[in-house]
Write an enzyme that holds these catalytic residues in place. Structure first.
Site, mmCIF file in Angstrom:
data_model
loop_
_atom_site.group_PDB
_atom_site.id
_atom_site.type_symbol
_atom_site.label_atom_id
_atom_site.label_comp_id
_atom_site.label_asym_id
_atom_site.label_seq_id
_atom_site.Cartn_x
_atom_site.Cartn_y
_atom_site.Cartn_z
ATOM 1 N N LYS A 222 34.806 62.821 34.577
ATOM 2 C CA LYS A 222 35.065 61.671 35.275
ATOM 3 C C LYS A 222 35.358 60.737 34.300
ATOM 4 O O LYS A 222 34.533 60.367 33.224
ATOM 5 C CB LYS A 222 34.311 61.707 36.226
ATOM 6 C CG LYS A 222 34.465 60.353 37.201
ATOM 7 C CD LYS A 222 33.364 60.545 38.493
ATOM 8 C CE LYS A 222 33.682 59.273 39.467
ATOM 9 N NZ LYS A 222 32.612 59.194 40.392
ATOM 10 N N SER B 255 34.037 59.456 44.810
ATOM 11 C CA SER B 255 34.968 58.860 43.839
ATOM 12 C C SER B 255 35.238 59.767 42.669
ATOM 13 O O SER B 255 36.279 59.572 41.964
ATOM 14 C CB SER B 255 34.142 57.579 43.330
ATOM 15 O OG SER B 255 33.004 58.007 42.635
ATOM 16 N N SER C 235 30.087 60.892 46.280
ATOM 17 C CA SER C 235 30.934 60.974 45.420
ATOM 18 C C SER C 235 31.019 62.254 44.733
ATOM 19 O O SER C 235 32.075 62.187 43.914
ATOM 20 C CB SER C 235 30.750 59.810 44.299
ATOM 21 O OG SER C 235 31.255 58.456 45.054
#
Length: 532
Positions: free
Chosen positions: A104, A185, A209
């Site tokens: 990420k 996210s 997330s």
């Protein structure tokens, strides 16, 4: 010829050995870690060839074709790194050796890749050092393949954001139906794994997330106990809730990834006890992991979305059939009381923590949250085309972490979610774990109105909050389908209970075999998009 040119672009001009990619792409793209290791041990596959295949697939599926926008950049050093790993394979070996991992884009890498949290404000000068978890991955021989798109600032800029959107990467799409949202996210990490653009990925969670994007992309996600995995070198929201964790297509791969990244780190005081609990989590991959486990169903976290409830009931039946003892329902105290103190804590923490993180980054033009707010205003056309930055502004208005309002909210949130919440529910019925729907099926992406989902949303559901606020672990696994969209269940439990959750999740997975690859439909029951 086109593929050769493409690979040179993706790998920074490096020359990759030719390989019979076309016949292997789909097989290797969705292969497990164990399957890939078997092929590499038998010299039928190399890390260089595997990286080459993923590079081609990223171009075919992510940058063109369905155009998922899950991957922000492929590591320009991937080819040379893969070649070096192949040369050392006989001397150095382990479960993750030579395995591609995506990160990420809020995780620092001290290389030529950017670490931007999706924001144009951080693009320019890369981080100078690897995050601790990245060091652990490299030491284990993993290939850092690239960075994935995310909800900008890990979805902490506006309450009206569209998950999976960032100023740097645009909108990530769900590979099961492209007009559906991947949730966030860790949107790009989940979409990339689901689409077979990497073997596994690392996401991060403050509240939902990892669990939500894993669930809505038909994957396994583990949100570890707070302090099991170092946060050093990760763009923060809150040191009281943030943690990084694995996203994978099966429980075994997630357990192998967690085994590598878990452990104490002097740079992150929260991990002081991690080495006492970190272990080889693959030891708990028991196909009979459901047998004798007492699992409590938190119906309070269901009842919002009929598809999620249907899948939950099917999962309960499968668990009972394979030896689990189901207590249904159980009461999880104080659920309705967590929202207000959590909101207060996150606002205070974000201002403090993001300022501290920015101080570690040299060469940037932004140094404080106030600078970020000013940057977004100057770059509103690119950074705020759909939604604003009210959370940034609310956080900037907060004072230091010594204020009474903050300390009272933190104490209340931790107490109600942990000792008086999850711990109390487990003790009352002598439970090993708690069970709920992860979320409902993926909702439509809506850039105008933003997400149609938050944790605890009365119309869609979401069960991440208790574990997120308490800092306790949770694990989501695929459990069923709704109109071609994956639906997951979430297991959560006491602090450091990852071994129990993994055993239960693996036992469930081995008896249900729910996972299926995506078809890249343009919409539910729509036409598939070209993927090559």
């Amino acid at each position: 010829m086109v593929r050769s040119i493409l690979l040179c672009v993706l790998f920074g001009g490096a020359t990759l050995a030719s390989a019979p990619m076309a016949a292997q792409d789909a097989t290797d793209a969705y292969a497990s870690i164990a399957q890939l290791q078997q092929q590499m041990d038998a010299s039928r596959l190399s890390t260089a060839i595997l990286a080459q295949q993923f590079a081609a697939r990223i171009q075919q599926i992510d940058q063109s074709g369905p155009s998922l926008r899950a991957v922000l950049e492929v590591n320009p050093d991937a080819a040379s790194l893969a070649s070096a790993l192949d040369k050392q394979r006989k001397k150095k070996h382990g479960p993750l050796y030579g395995i591609p991992v995506m990160l990420k884009d809020n995780i620092d890498t001290g290389d030529r890749m950017q670490t931007s949290a999706g924001s144009l404000a951080l693009v320019g000068t890369p981080a100078t050092h690897d995050a601790t978890l990245v060091t652990r991955l490299r030491d284990a021989g993993a290939l850092i393949l690239g960075k994935t798109n995310l909800s900008e600032w890990a979805n902490y800029r506006s309450n009206h954001a569209s998950s999976g959107w960032s100023g740097r990467g645009g909108q990530t799409h769900n590979p099961y139906a492209l007009d559906r949202n991947p949730c966030g996210s860790s949107a790009g990490s989940a979409a990339a794994v689901a689409a077979g653009l990497t073997t596994v990925a690392i996401g991060s969670e403050t509240d939902g997330s990892i669990i939500c994007p894993a669930s809505m992309n038909g994957l396994v996600g583990i949100k570890p106990t707070l302090g099991l995995v170092s946060r050093s070198g990760i763009v923060p929201i809150s040191h009281n809730q943030d943690t990084a964790g694995p996203i994978a297509r099966n429980v075994a791969d997630a357990a192998a990834l967690l085994s590598v990244i878990a452990g104490s780190d002097a740079k992150d005081p929260a991990t002081i006890d991690a080495d006492k609990h970190a272990t080889d989590y693959t030891r708990f991959l028991d196909p009979n992991g459901l047998r004798g486990k007492r699992i409590g169903v938190v119906r309070q976290l269901g009842g919002a979305e009929p598809n999620a409830d249907r899948v939950l009931n099917q999962a309960i039946a499968a668990m009972k059939a394979n030896g689990a003892i189901i207590v249904d329902p159980v009461t999880l105290p104080h659920l309705s009381e967590l929202g207000a103190p959590e909101t207060t804590v996150l606002l205070y923490d974000f201002k403090h923590d993001i300022n501290a993180y920015l101080a570690t980054r040299s060469g940037l033009t932004v140094h404080t949250l106030a600078d970020l707010i000013a940057f977004d205003k100057r770059e509103a056309a690119r950074e705020m085309p759909w939604f604003r930055q009210e959370l940034f502004e609310q956080a900037e208005a907060k004072g230091p972490l010594t204020e009474t309002a903050y300390m009272q909210a933190l104490e209340k949130a931790k107490r109600l979610a942990g000792p008086e919440g999850i711990d109390a529910a487990l003790k009352a019925d002598r439970l090993d774990a708690l069970l709920a729907p992860s979320w409902g099926p993926a909702y439509m992406t809506d850039p105008v109105l933003g997400d149609h989902i938050v944790s605890g949303d009365p119309t869609v559901g979401g069960a991440s909050q208790p574990a997120a606020v308490s800092g306790y672990p949770s694990l989501t696994v695929p459990a069923g389908w709704a109109h071609g969209l994956p639906v997951g269940i979430v297991l959560f439990g006491a602090k450091w209970s990852e071994p129990t959750l993994i055993a239960i999740g693996y036992g469930f997975e081995q008896h249900t075999h729910v996972w299926q690859p995506p078809k890249f439909l343009d919409t539910v029951a729509g036409k598939p998009q070209a993927s090559d």
